[in-house]
Design an enzyme around this catalytic site. Structure first.
Site, PDB file in Angstrom:
ATOM      1  CG  HIS A  71      -4.569  -3.780   1.813  1.00 43.43           C
ATOM      2  ND1 HIS A  71      -4.349  -2.512   1.293  1.00 43.43           N
ATOM      3  CD2 HIS A  71      -3.395  -4.129   2.411  1.00 43.43           C
ATOM      4  CE1 HIS A  71      -3.122  -2.126   1.555  1.00 43.43           C
ATOM      5  NE2 HIS A  71      -2.512  -3.100   2.231  1.00 43.43           N
ATOM      6  CG  ASP A  72     -11.673  -8.115   2.115  1.00 43.13           C
ATOM      7  OD1 ASP A  72     -12.397  -7.280   1.518  1.00 43.13           O
ATOM      8  OD2 ASP A  72     -12.113  -9.193   2.542  1.00 43.13           O
ATOM      9  CB  VAL A  75     -11.866  -1.025   2.558  1.00 47.07           C
ATOM     10  CG1 VAL A  75     -12.868  -0.166   1.777  1.00 47.07           C
ATOM     11  CG2 VAL A  75     -10.481  -0.391   2.503  1.00 47.07           C
ATOM     12  CG  ASP A  79     -16.996  -6.399   2.297  1.00 44.30           C
ATOM     13  OD1 ASP A  79     -15.784  -6.271   1.984  1.00 44.30           O
ATOM     14  OD2 ASP A  79     -17.836  -5.500   2.094  1.00 44.30           O
ATOM     15  CB  SER A  81     -15.487  -4.820  -0.857  1.00 43.66           C
ATOM     16  OG  SER A  81     -14.542  -4.426   0.127  1.00 43.66           O
ATOM     17  N   PRO A 165      -4.687   2.617   6.519  1.00 42.60           N
ATOM     18  CG  PRO A 165      -4.525   1.181   8.341  1.00 42.60           C
ATOM     19  CD  PRO A 165      -5.310   1.398   7.081  1.00 42.60           C
ATOM     20  CB  THR A 196       7.845 -11.127   9.960  1.00 39.21           C
ATOM     21  OG1 THR A 196       8.963 -11.988  10.085  1.00 39.21           O
ATOM     22  CG2 THR A 196       6.611 -11.981   9.744  1.00 39.21           C
TER      23      THR A 196
END
Length: 332
Positions: A71-72, A75, A79, A81, A165, A196
């Site tokens: 997830h970092d 976006v 970095d 964020s 996504p 998994t």
């Protein structure tokens, strides 16, 4: 002959350099394994110790850290964020697409311990990347070297996460979102196979079980009928949307390729995972790990997953004089 060989070598170097730049989006050619070897040689061991303790106390921390890295990176690049917490509704971490993301406290603990021995040296973005690798390994997944040298971003805005996504995305939309990040269909399959390990909330299953296609009603026909009773028993219509269900049926705490076998046989839990078998390109990637001679001559799932993780870790990185090194990961 010698001249031809020299030209060939030069072309290979040029092509390799071009591909590296194109996929890594600029700054990643400054990343390297062992970046902190001289400036903070114990950094990786410290982070690994924190992650090991966290996963021993709660195995669900392993998939949480793996998901946090994904997830970092998706976006504004890898970095850090997503770690910013200004107690503001505009913080990136509060985006709809980041619902359920956890592991922030583990990163904060690792950062504090690293800061105590190497103040202002190791970035939060690198800690997230290394923690994800350690989490995979501790879940019996592959060990791989993490390129480091990332610096931390200076922007964290919820609106920048609008294009994450989503489990409800069509396969075409998923492919497009990964392509935008310099990732291939193969990367899409392999990074999705991170499912998994871990669980998901029934909130993300309701549409697939009771309102499929969206707005019409019914159940996703790609679900194996023998799997349906278990899913509906765990996630009944109008039941607790926060109830948890393993994403990898039968193997939720071990990192292996069972998730891909489940996708092939209709036992995928998430719609986005099931969709990987509905497209010729991604289906061929899934099937490639289960050929008759795959264990001996076929591609290695573990090696390919590791390669995709390294590749994802290069997305939009800040290096050199760009960005900063935060002393506290949750604040600028």
């Amino acid at each position: 002959m010698v001249r031809s060989f020299q030209i060939l070598v030069a072309l290979v170097i040029i092509i390799t350099s071009y591909c590296s730049f194109d996929v890594s989006q600029g700054g990643s050619n400054q990343l390297r394994v062992g970046f902190y070897g001289g400036s903070c040689p114990n950094a990786e061991a410290i982070i690994r110790g924190v992650v090991s303790e966290a996963t021993a106390s709660d195995p669900n921390n392993a998939p949480s850290l793996l998901r946090l890295h994904f997830h970092d990176c998706f976006v504004e690049g890898c970095d850090g964020s997503i770690l910013i917490d200004n107690r503001s509704e505009t913080d990136e971490r509060r985006a709809f697409g980041h619902q359920g993301v956890r592991g922030f406290d583990i990163i904060d603990k690792a950062k504090a311990q690293v800061e105590s021995v190497c103040p202002g040296v190791v970035s939060c973005a690198d800690i997230v990347a290394m923690a994800a690798r350690d989490a995979v390994f501790l879940a019996k997944g592959p060990w791989y070297e993490v390129e480091t040298g990332r610096r931390d971003g200076m922007v964290s805005n919820i609106r920048l996460a609008d294009n994450m996504p989503d489990v409800g995305d069509s396969i075409h939309k998923l492919k497009a979102k990964f392509f935008e990040k310099g990732l291939t269909d193969k990367d899409l399959v392999l990074l999705s196979s991170a499912h998994t390990i871990g669980t998901t909330a029934c909130f993300f299953m309701n549409d697939r079980l009771y309102h499929f296609p969206a707005g019409i009603g019914g159940t996703d026909p790609s679900i194996n009928p023998s799997f349906m009773p278990e899913l509906k028993n765990t996630c009944p219509e109008k039941g607790d949307v926060n109830a948890r269900i393993p994403i990898d049926h039968g193997s939720e705490q071990t990192f292996d390729n069972q998730i891909l076998q489940n996708i092939r046989s209709g036992f995928a839990v998430l719609q986005s995972d099931a969709s990987l078998y509905q497209d010729p390109s991604t289906r061929s990637v899934v099937d490639s790990y289960f050929g008759l001679l795959s264990p001996f001559f076929g591609p290695s799932f573990e090696a390919d997953f590791a390669a995709s993780m390294v590749k994802m870790g290069r997305i939009g990185v800040l290096t050199g004089d760009l960005g900063t090194i935060r002393r506290v990961c949750s604040s600028f």
